[in-house]
Design a protein around this motif. Sequence first.
Motif, PDB file in Angstrom:
ATOM      1  N   ASN A  39      25.415  86.089 146.063  1.00 47.49           N
ATOM      2  CA  ASN A  39      24.870  85.630 147.352  1.00 47.49           C
ATOM      3  C   ASN A  39      23.730  86.526 147.838  1.00 47.49           C
ATOM      4  N   ASP A  40      22.834  86.842 146.940  1.00 47.11           N
ATOM      5  CA  ASP A  40      21.629  87.630 147.250  1.00 47.11           C
ATOM      6  C   ASP A  40      21.914  89.081 147.645  1.00 47.11           C
ATOM      7  N   HIS A  41      23.110  89.592 147.351  1.00 45.93           N
ATOM      8  CA  HIS A  41      23.452  90.982 147.664  1.00 45.93           C
ATOM      9  C   HIS A  41      24.018  91.664 146.421  1.00 45.93           C
ATOM     10  N   PRO A  42      23.653  92.936 146.205  1.00 44.80           N
ATOM     11  CA  PRO A  42      24.251  93.663 145.086  1.00 44.80           C
ATOM     12  C   PRO A  42      25.774  93.722 145.244  1.00 44.80           C
ATOM     13  N   ALA A  43      26.465  93.510 144.156  1.00 43.72           N
ATOM     14  CA  ALA A  43      27.930  93.518 144.151  1.00 43.72           C
ATOM     15  C   ALA A  43      28.441  94.676 143.318  1.00 43.72           C
ATOM     16  N   THR A  44      29.668  95.077 143.599  1.00 42.93           N
ATOM     17  CA  THR A  44      30.303  96.077 142.750  1.00 42.93           C
ATOM     18  C   THR A  44      30.724  95.380 141.462  1.00 42.93           C
ATOM     19  N   PRO A  45      30.881  96.119 140.368  1.00 42.24           N
ATOM     20  CA  PRO A  45      31.377  95.490 139.143  1.00 42.24           C
ATOM     21  C   PRO A  45      32.725  94.797 139.349  1.00 42.24           C
ATOM     22  N   ARG A  46      33.582  95.384 140.153  1.00 40.75           N
ATOM     23  CA  ARG A  46      34.888  94.759 140.441  1.00 40.75           C
ATOM     24  C   ARG A  46      34.689  93.421 141.156  1.00 40.75           C
ATOM     25  N   GLN A  47      33.837  93.381 142.176  1.00 39.48           N
ATOM     26  CA  GLN A  47      33.567  92.128 142.888  1.00 39.48           C
ATOM     27  C   GLN A  47      32.972  91.084 141.940  1.00 39.48           C
ATOM     28  N   TRP A  48      32.053  91.541 141.094  1.00 41.46           N
ATOM     29  CA  TRP A  48      31.401  90.650 140.138  1.00 41.46           C
ATOM     30  C   TRP A  48      32.424  89.972 139.234  1.00 41.46           C
ATOM     31  N   LEU A  49      33.330  90.773 138.698  1.00 43.27           N
ATOM     32  CA  LEU A  49      34.340  90.229 137.789  1.00 43.27           C
ATOM     33  C   LEU A  49      35.314  89.320 138.533  1.00 43.27           C
ATOM     34  N   LEU A  50      35.715  89.703 139.740  1.00 46.43           N
ATOM     35  CA  LEU A  50      36.636  88.882 140.518  1.00 46.43           C
ATOM     36  C   LEU A  50      36.025  87.533 140.887  1.00 46.43           C
ATOM     37  N   SER A  51      34.702  87.504 141.022  1.00 51.61           N
ATOM     38  CA  SER A  51      34.029  86.250 141.387  1.00 51.61           C
ATOM     39  C   SER A  51      33.737  85.369 140.170  1.00 51.61           C
ATOM     40  N   GLY A  52      34.150  85.823 138.986  1.00 50.83           N
ATOM     41  CA  GLY A  52      33.933  85.033 137.778  1.00 50.83           C
ATOM     42  C   GLY A  52      32.649  85.367 137.052  1.00 50.83           C
ATOM     43  N   GLY A  53      32.009  86.491 137.424  1.00 48.57           N
ATOM     44  CA  GLY A  53      30.784  86.908 136.754  1.00 48.57           C
ATOM     45  C   GLY A  53      31.027  87.277 135.294  1.00 48.57           C
ATOM     46  N   ASP A  54      29.988  87.204 134.509  1.00 44.22           N
ATOM     47  CA  ASP A  54      30.049  87.493 133.074  1.00 44.22           C
ATOM     48  C   ASP A  54      30.399  88.966 132.841  1.00 44.22           C
ATOM     49  N   PRO A  55      31.519  89.256 132.192  1.00 36.46           N
ATOM     50  CA  PRO A  55      31.901  90.647 131.945  1.00 36.46           C
ATOM     51  C   PRO A  55      30.926  91.385 131.022  1.00 36.46           C
ATOM     52  N   ASP A  56      30.156  90.643 130.228  1.00 36.34           N
ATOM     53  CA  ASP A  56      29.173  91.291 129.358  1.00 36.34           C
ATOM     54  C   ASP A  56      28.108  92.032 130.174  1.00 36.34           C
ATOM     55  N   HIS A  57      27.782  91.509 131.362  1.00 35.61           N
ATOM     56  CA  HIS A  57      26.804  92.197 132.226  1.00 35.61           C
ATOM     57  C   HIS A  57      27.353  93.556 132.657  1.00 35.61           C
ATOM     58  N   VAL A  58      28.624  93.570 133.056  1.00 37.87           N
ATOM     59  CA  VAL A  58      29.251  94.831 133.470  1.00 37.87           C
ATOM     60  C   VAL A  58      29.387  95.753 132.264  1.00 37.87           C
ATOM     61  N   ALA A  59      29.728  95.209 131.121  1.00 44.37           N
ATOM     62  CA  ALA A  59      29.878  96.011 129.906  1.00 44.37           C
ATOM     63  C   ALA A  59      28.570  96.713 129.554  1.00 44.37           C
ATOM     64  N   ARG A  60      27.457  96.004 129.662  1.00 44.76           N
ATOM     65  CA  ARG A  60      26.155  96.622 129.366  1.00 44.76           C
ATOM     66  C   ARG A  60      25.867  97.784 130.322  1.00 44.76           C
ATOM     67  N   LEU A  61      26.227  97.617 131.590  1.00 44.82           N
ATOM     68  CA  LEU A  61      25.996  98.679 132.569  1.00 44.82           C
ATOM     69  C   LEU A  61      26.924  99.869 132.351  1.00 44.82           C
ATOM     70  N   ILE A  62      28.205  99.602 132.113  1.00 41.88           N
ATOM     71  CA  ILE A  62      29.165 100.694 131.968  1.00 41.88           C
ATOM     72  C   ILE A  62      28.907 101.479 130.687  1.00 41.88           C
ATOM     73  N   ALA A  63      28.326 100.836 129.689  1.00 38.70           N
ATOM     74  CA  ALA A  63      28.025 101.509 128.430  1.00 38.70           C
ATOM     75  C   ALA A  63      27.011 102.630 128.615  1.00 38.70           C
ATOM     76  N   THR A  64      26.252 102.575 129.715  1.00 34.61           N
ATOM     77  CA  THR A  64      25.222 103.591 129.951  1.00 34.61           C
ATOM     78  C   THR A  64      25.734 104.789 130.758  1.00 34.61           C
ATOM     79  N   LEU A  65      26.992 104.756 131.197  1.00 34.36           N
ATOM     80  CA  LEU A  65      27.521 105.899 131.958  1.00 34.36           C
ATOM     81  C   LEU A  65      27.393 107.182 131.127  1.00 34.36           C
ATOM     82  N   GLY A  66      26.906 108.201 131.772  1.00 34.54           N
ATOM     83  CA  GLY A  66      26.769 109.499 131.101  1.00 34.54           C
ATOM     84  C   GLY A  66      25.491 109.670 130.326  1.00 34.54           C
ATOM     85  N   THR A  67      24.643 108.651 130.296  1.00 30.32           N
ATOM     86  CA  THR A  67      23.367 108.786 129.586  1.00 30.32           C
ATOM     87  C   THR A  67      22.252 109.023 130.606  1.00 30.32           C
TER      88      THR A  67
END
Length: 193
Positions: free
Chosen positions: A163-191
Amino acid sequence: MSVALENILAKAGLKVDADEFLTLVEDAARRLSPPNPDPSHYFSADQRAALADVGLDLSPRREDEPDFRARTVAAHAVLAEGALSVNEAAKTLGVDDSRIRHRLKEGRLTGWKDGGWRLPAWQFAGSGVLPGLEVVLKALPEDQPALVVAAFMSTPQDDLVINDHPATPRQWLLSGGDPDHVARLIATLGTPL
């Protein structure tokens, strides 16, 4: 102070009394770092010189400076208080304790050992796990501490918009968002960026 702290804990939805919470904070502070760490102690002479050359101050914290660790200690205490035991997770999911340990071993749930397994609450939703959790955990770098992962999962990300606002990964997944998007972001933690 304990009445004020109990009010704050209740407003935050934390089901812990003030004394228990303060014990968690004390334990987190003791385990996370020494009372007044000397950052230069962690580096070789060459590394200290290189870091100083780029402008980093490696001197110990002065007594009159705020303690940067306070926020981390509080966050760790809240994470620990909200975490589920294996038994609590099993009851939440309606499975046997052994299934929880099996999921932890397979990387289908995440947690840390502190006497026994502790499973952060962010990965649960109602009587199940967060949709897409397995995809996300598969991409999670192994060296990331539970506190870093919890902070990521609860921080709005510009790449995850609802809805035009940045969401948390948890909110994204709960709303039915594609988990691959979150996976790509979480893969970069620590880099580095």
